[in-house]
Design an enzyme around this catalytic site. Structure first.
Site, PDB file in Angstrom:
ATOM      1  N   GLU A 179      -4.820  56.954  38.886  1.00  9.34           N
ATOM      2  CA  GLU A 179      -3.804  58.052  39.231  1.00  9.34           C
ATOM      3  C   GLU A 179      -4.198  59.350  38.532  1.00  9.34           C
ATOM      4  OE1 GLU A 179       0.054  56.401  37.792  1.00  9.34           O
ATOM      5  OE2 GLU A 179      -0.084  54.935  39.299  1.00  9.34           O
ATOM      6  N   GLU A 364      -0.848  48.900  42.593  1.00  7.93           N
ATOM      7  CA  GLU A 364       0.099  48.559  41.607  1.00  7.93           C
ATOM      8  C   GLU A 364       1.374  48.643  42.353  1.00  7.93           C
ATOM      9  OE1 GLU A 364       0.742  51.202  38.367  1.00  7.93           O
ATOM     10  OE2 GLU A 364      -1.662  50.987  37.845  1.00  7.93           O
TER      11      GLU A 364
HETATM   12  C1  FCB Z   1       1.781  53.604  36.654  1.00 11.91           C
HETATM   13  C2  FCB Z   1       0.768  53.414  35.510  1.00 11.91           C
HETATM   14  C3  FCB Z   1       0.954  52.136  34.947  1.00 11.91           C
HETATM   15  C4  FCB Z   1       2.195  51.823  34.577  1.00 11.91           C
HETATM   16  C5  FCB Z   1       2.844  52.080  35.866  1.00 11.91           C
HETATM   17  C6  FCB Z   1       4.676  51.583  35.635  1.00 11.91           C
HETATM   18  O1  FCB Z   1       1.760  55.137  36.910  1.00 11.91           O
HETATM   19  O2  FCB Z   1      -0.565  53.489  36.439  1.00 11.91           O
HETATM   20  O3  FCB Z   1      -0.011  52.251  33.841  1.00 11.91           O
HETATM   21  O4  FCB Z   1       2.559  52.730  33.810  1.00 11.91           O
HETATM   22  O5  FCB Z   1       3.030  53.222  36.455  1.00 11.91           O
END
Ligand code: FCB
Length: 453
Positions: A179, A364
């Site tokens: 990210e 994610e």
């Molecule tokens: C993302 C992050 C992770 C966590 C999630 C909820 O942006 O990569 O570390 O905080 O959000």
């Protein structure tokens, strides 16, 4: 419909493994800083320790000094992965743990820890996916300007090849950074993550140097004969609140900064022009010359998706001032709107416009809720529903022939959720941060059931 009703009744998913291709992987994700315990095992300080110890930056002044104490409980945590029937685990290595005081002397305890962790995954039949940087930048590099300093990108490439030499032959996949929008914009423009700056010049430099770090690391990893290398970017479905021209323009700018900047640099060797209109005078000199380094060929792209954002213009003169307004969708405990169609839209858009045949992963996806343990169980039916609905969108994309190769949920464990401390719980497994007891939630059991059928 019947499927959904059954699912709600039994807290199970309405899909199972056989709905996906044989080689499609299901995994969970975590990050070093959020789970390991940054005070354990001679870990060095990172700018997140400095940020968290500064009053007012995190919920209840909470720090990650102990977090889930995964540094001590890693075997139990890997056992949970196996129990859940997961194929893969996305973890990150802490730069500050591996090189605590400088870039010259590695910490032997850290090397031993990651060696055992990777071997532990392999022993349990779990594919290790390693993220080289999930935000724990060593404080000694932050002292020299951190992501505002071009040298940090060079150090990151050195760090990457060092880690790869040690672990690479045992990894199923490796990504450079997680990210970059959070590393750069959230942390240097919005000031909400370490180092907590609100400075347009710092932000512009970080937006570029984090990409340069990625490109240099890719080159360094290829020089180590690196295999299956990628990057993980985060996306939201960004929409204007209505069709007023100023709101359309504001949403396009946010979309440029959030969704397009990193993709366009990596796949098209340029930055979005509407964003450059705002940032170009703050960018490093001759930044364009770095595009050939940034645009290294990837083996995969990781996509993190959680929610949508509805944007309005916030100021007639300063376009960088925007407002975000919630719509009427159900929200998580963090106030993030739940919008499964967004994951479908984003992945299709990326595939069609940028990545084409490149393999993609959902790296994610998940939701926070204020879960409570009742008689050794956690009935997180909202999360079961969230995963179910997002994975159904993923399934449709796979059936349409989009090269999606896997899905990682965030997160295996409740953990240190950055500025929100321990208040926001994203885990499939509940963690009692006092006793360190782990309790699998219903969402974990739903995965276990679906993945075994
Ligand atoms: C993302 C992050 C992770 C966590 C999630 C909820 O942006 O990569 O570390 O905080 O959000």
């Amino acid at each position: 419909m019947q499927d959904i009703q059954d699912m709600q009744k039994n807290n199970t998913f309405s899909f199972n493994r056989s709905d996906f291709p044989k080689d499609f992987i299901f995994g969970t994700a975590t990050s070093s800083y959020q789970i390991e315990g940054s005070s354990l095992g001679d870990c060095g300080r990172s700018h997140w320790d400095d940020f968290a110890e500064t009053p007012g930056n995190t919920y209840n002044q909470e720090t990650a000094a102990l977090a889930c104490q995964h540094y001590n409980h890693w075997q139990q945590d890997l056992d949970l992965l196996r129990l859940g029937g997961f194929d893969a685990y996305r973890f990150s290595v802490s730069w500050a743990r591996i090189f605590p005081n400088n870039m010259k002397q590695p910490n032997p305890k850290a090397l031993d820890f990651y060696d055992k962790l990777v071997d532990g995954m392999l022993e349990r039949g779990i594919q290790p996916f390693c993220c080289l940087h999930h935000w724990d930048l060593p404080s000694y590099l932050a002292d020299k300007g951190g992501w505002r300093n071009r040298d940090t990108a060079i150090c990151f490439a050195e760090f990457s090849s060092f880690v790869y030499r040690r672990l690479g032959d045992r990894l199923a996949g490796t990504n450079t950074v997680n990210e970059p929008w959070c590393i750069a914009w959230l942390s240097h423009f919005l000031g909400l993550h370490a180092p907590g700056l609100r400075d347009i010049r710092a932000a512009s430099r970080a937006m570029h140097y984090v990409l340069l770090a990625h490109g240099l690391a890719m080159q360094a990893l290829r020089a180590e004969s690196g295999k299956n290398l990628g990057i993980i970017l985060n996306f939201e479905k960004i929409e204007p609140i209505d069709q007023k021209p100023e709101n359309i323009e504001a949403a396009a700018l946010v979309e440029g900064i959030y969704n397009r900047w990193f993709l366009q640099a990596i796949f098209k060797k340029s930055y979005p022009s509407n964003v450059l209109e705002q940032l170009s005078r703050h960018m490093p000199e001759n930044y364009e010359l770095d595009f050939p380094i940034i645009a290294q060929k990837l083996d995969w792209l990781g996509i993190n998706y959680y929610t949508r954002a509805r944007i309005a213009s916030g100021h007639a003169q300063n376009k960088l001032i925007v407002k975000q307004e919630k719509g009427d969708l159900p929200q998580t405990s963090m106030g993030w709107e739940i919008y499964p169609q967004g994951i479908h839209y984003i992945i299709r858009w990326i595939h069609q416009n940028y990545t084409k045949n490149l393999p993609l992963y959902v790296s994610e996806n998940g939701m926070a809720w204020h879960d409570a343990v009742e008689s050794d169980a956690v009935h997180d039916h909202r999360r079961v529903r969230y995963f179910n609905d997002h994975i159904h969108e993923v399934k449709k994309l796979v059936s349409d022939g989009i090269p999606l190769k896997g899905y990682f949920c965030w997160s295996l464990l409740d953990n240190y959720e950055w500025t929100f401390g321990y208040k926001e719980r994203f885990g499939l497994v509940h963690v009692n941060f006092e006793s360190q007891k782990r309790t699998p939630k219903d969402s974990f059991l739903a995965f276990k059931k679906s993945l075994s059928t």
